[in-house]
Design an enzyme around this catalytic site. Structure first.
Site, short mmCIF file in Angstrom:
data_model
loop_
_atom_site.label_atom_id
_atom_site.label_comp_id
_atom_site.label_asym_id
_atom_site.label_seq_id
_atom_site.Cartn_x
_atom_site.Cartn_y
_atom_site.Cartn_z
N VAL A 1 0.81 -1.23 0.00
CA VAL A 1 0.00 0.00 0.00
C VAL A 1 0.84 1.28 0.00
O VAL A 1 0.30 2.36 -0.17
CB VAL A 1 -1.02 0.04 1.18
CG1 VAL A 1 -2.00 -1.11 1.09
CG2 VAL A 1 -0.32 0.08 2.54
N SER B 1 -8.21 2.62 15.32
CA SER B 1 -7.75 2.00 16.58
C SER B 1 -8.28 2.82 17.75
O SER B 1 -8.57 4.02 17.60
CB SER B 1 -6.23 2.01 16.62
OG SER B 1 -5.76 1.70 17.92
N TYR C 1 1.65 6.02 15.27
CA TYR C 1 0.48 5.15 15.06
C TYR C 1 -0.80 5.88 15.47
O TYR C 1 -1.79 5.89 14.73
CB TYR C 1 0.69 3.89 15.90
CG TYR C 1 -0.39 2.83 15.78
CD1 TYR C 1 -0.49 2.02 14.65
CD2 TYR C 1 -1.30 2.62 16.81
CE1 TYR C 1 -1.47 1.04 14.55
CE2 TYR C 1 -2.28 1.64 16.72
CZ TYR C 1 -2.36 0.85 15.59
OH TYR C 1 -3.33 -0.12 15.49
N ALA D 1 -1.38 9.08 15.67
CA ALA D 1 -1.69 10.21 14.78
C ALA D 1 -2.24 9.70 13.45
O ALA D 1 -3.20 10.27 12.91
CB ALA D 1 -0.42 11.04 14.56
N LYS E 1 -3.86 6.89 12.93
CA LYS E 1 -5.20 6.33 13.14
C LYS E 1 -6.22 7.44 13.41
O LYS E 1 -7.38 7.32 13.02
CB LYS E 1 -5.17 5.32 14.30
CG LYS E 1 -4.35 4.06 13.99
CD LYS E 1 -4.92 3.28 12.82
CE LYS E 1 -4.25 1.94 12.60
NZ LYS E 1 -4.80 1.18 11.49
N ILE F 1 -6.37 -6.91 20.04
CA ILE F 1 -6.92 -8.11 19.41
C ILE F 1 -5.79 -9.13 19.24
O ILE F 1 -4.63 -8.76 18.96
CB ILE F 1 -7.55 -7.76 18.03
CG1 ILE F 1 -8.55 -6.59 18.16
CG2 ILE F 1 -8.20 -8.99 17.42
CD1 ILE F 1 -9.72 -6.83 19.09
P1 NAD Z 1 -1.64 -8.06 11.40
O1 NAD Z 1 -0.21 -7.69 11.52
O2 NAD Z 1 -2.06 -9.45 11.60
O3 NAD Z 1 -2.25 -7.55 10.03
C1 NAD Z 1 -1.80 -6.40 9.37
C2 NAD Z 1 -1.67 -6.73 7.90
O4 NAD Z 1 -1.30 -5.53 7.19
C3 NAD Z 1 -0.57 -7.78 7.64
O5 NAD Z 1 -1.09 -8.85 6.90
C4 NAD Z 1 0.47 -7.01 6.87
O6 NAD Z 1 1.19 -7.77 5.93
C5 NAD Z 1 -0.36 -5.92 6.20
N1 NAD Z 1 0.50 -4.80 5.81
C6 NAD Z 1 1.38 -4.14 6.58
N2 NAD Z 1 2.05 -3.25 5.83
C7 NAD Z 1 1.56 -3.34 4.57
C8 NAD Z 1 1.87 -2.70 3.36
N3 NAD Z 1 2.82 -1.76 3.29
N4 NAD Z 1 1.18 -3.04 2.26
C9 NAD Z 1 0.21 -3.99 2.30
N5 NAD Z 1 -0.12 -4.65 3.44
C10 NAD Z 1 0.57 -4.33 4.55
O7 NAD Z 1 -2.37 -7.14 12.49
P2 NAD Z 1 -3.91 -6.89 12.81
O8 NAD Z 1 -3.94 -6.71 14.25
O9 NAD Z 1 -4.80 -7.83 12.13
O10 NAD Z 1 -4.08 -5.43 12.18
C11 NAD Z 1 -5.07 -5.11 11.25
C12 NAD Z 1 -5.46 -3.66 11.42
O11 NAD Z 1 -6.10 -3.49 12.69
C13 NAD Z 1 -4.28 -2.70 11.41
O12 NAD Z 1 -4.63 -1.54 10.67
C14 NAD Z 1 -4.10 -2.36 12.86
O13 NAD Z 1 -3.53 -1.09 13.05
C15 NAD Z 1 -5.53 -2.40 13.34
N6 NAD Z 1 -5.67 -2.58 14.79
C16 NAD Z 1 -5.26 -3.72 15.38
C17 NAD Z 1 -5.39 -3.86 16.75
C18 NAD Z 1 -4.97 -5.10 17.48
O14 NAD Z 1 -5.03 -5.11 18.71
N7 NAD Z 1 -4.53 -6.15 16.81
C19 NAD Z 1 -5.95 -2.82 17.51
C20 NAD Z 1 -6.35 -1.66 16.87
C21 NAD Z 1 -6.21 -1.55 15.50
#
Ligand code: NAD
Length: 266
Positions: free
Chosen positions: A65, A144, A157, A159, A161, A190
């Site tokens: 991305v 988030s 992160y 900022a 989000k 999560i």
């Molecule tokens: P995760 O690491 O399992 O998934 C994130 C995915 O994004 C990965 O598959 C990764 O390869 C992909 N990614 C990262 N950089 C990329 C790039 N440059 N191009 C394309 N893909 C890319 O983590 P997750 O927890 O499933 O996170 C998913 C979303 O949820 C994220 O945006 C994260 O910020 C958000 N989030 C997660 C939590 C949590 O507690 N896990 C909490 C709040 C928000």
């Protein structure tokens, strides 16, 4: 409740892992045509192989991305393989460089903003024309809890989000009259590779087992998560799928918290 997602065409970024994978799997089970995209082709194809065999099969197209040319190629391939999208779900993200403000490098700032804020901007710009053509559409951004409750050791992160909340709200004003509804989902803690990595580092720093790192994190850093556990990716995917459905036909410009109460205000 019938979500009526069957036959809708959806793209999920960050789809080979965690919340994105759970979301893609749920939409497939609901009968949607799903394009899964993520950064690394091998990891993406491995994830597709993990889906139950009998399930509606997804399209899988890798793209980073942060790379405008890759996003352009992704948009062209999606157009060729499935046509205009009905649903766009921006999940891809990174936790980015941690530390207090004065400890974070310029590169750390640039990269986190590039992935977490500009990534969804690029992807949305690429798919917006098709989404607008349909007369019915949904965009969901995964933000988030950090967007509204910043933690001072992860400000890039937070900022990025927070930027997504503002972006989504603005988009929701522009396109709702065309039938394109835009919302955000804001999870907290999560059970995914992202928080596995955070907890492994914490366990190492404190010299405690992984489970104790989680327990002490919940006690000390997330006191309002009243359920006292990490969330499951499915518990976020369920809310995303609802927002992508006909059942959410009057929901626009909202931010749904999936955080077990972590954000301390109403
Ligand atoms: P995760 O690491 O399992 O998934 C994130 C995915 O994004 C990965 O598959 C990764 O390869 C992909 N990614 C990262 N950089 C990329 C790039 N440059 N191009 C394309 N893909 C890319 O983590 P997750 O927890 O499933 O996170 C998913 C979303 O949820 C994220 O945006 C994260 O910020 C958000 N989030 C997660 C939590 C949590 O507690 N896990 C909490 C709040 C928000």
């Amino acid at each position: 409740m019938d979500l009526n997602i069957c036959g809708r065409k959806a793209l999920v970024t960050g789809a080979d892992s965690g919340i994105g994978f759970a979301t893609a799997q749920l939409l497939l089970a609901e009968g949607a045509t799903v394009v899964m995209t993520d950064r690394e082709p091998d990891k993406l194809h491995h994830a597709v192989q993990q889906l139950p065999g009998s399930e509606n099969r997804p399209h899988a197209i890798a793209a980073d991305v942060t790379d405008p040319a890759a996003i352009e190629r992704l948009a062209q391939k999606v157009e060729d393989e499935v046509g205009d999208l009905d649903i766009l779900i921006n999940v891809a993200g990174i936790h980015g460089e941690g530390g207090l403000f004065h400890e974070i490098s310029q590169e750390g700032w640039d990269h986190t903003i590039d992935v977490d804020l500009m990534g969804p901007v690029r992807v949305t710009r690429a798919f917006l024309p098709g989404l607008r053509r349909g007369g019915w559409g949904r965009i969901v951004f995964v933000s988030s809890e950090d967007a509204v409750q910043p933690y001072d050791d992860e400000l890039p992160y937070c900022a990025a989000k927070a930027g997504l909340l503002s972006l989504a709200k603005g988009l929701s004003r522009t396109y709702a009259s065309e039938g394109l509804l835009v919302n955000t989902v804001s999870p907290a803690f999560i059970e995914t590779p992202m928080t596995d990595e955070m907890m492994s580092k914490r366990a190492e720093a404190l010299g405690v087992p992984f489970d104790e790192a989680i327990a002490s994190f919940l006690r000390e850093e997330r006191p309002f998560m009243e359920l006292g556990r990490r969330g499951k990716p499915d518990e976020v995917a369920n809310v995303i799928a609802f927002l992508c459905s006909d059942a959410a036909s009057f929901v626009n410009g909202s931010n749904y918290r999936v955080d077990a109460g972590s954000v301390a205000t109403i």
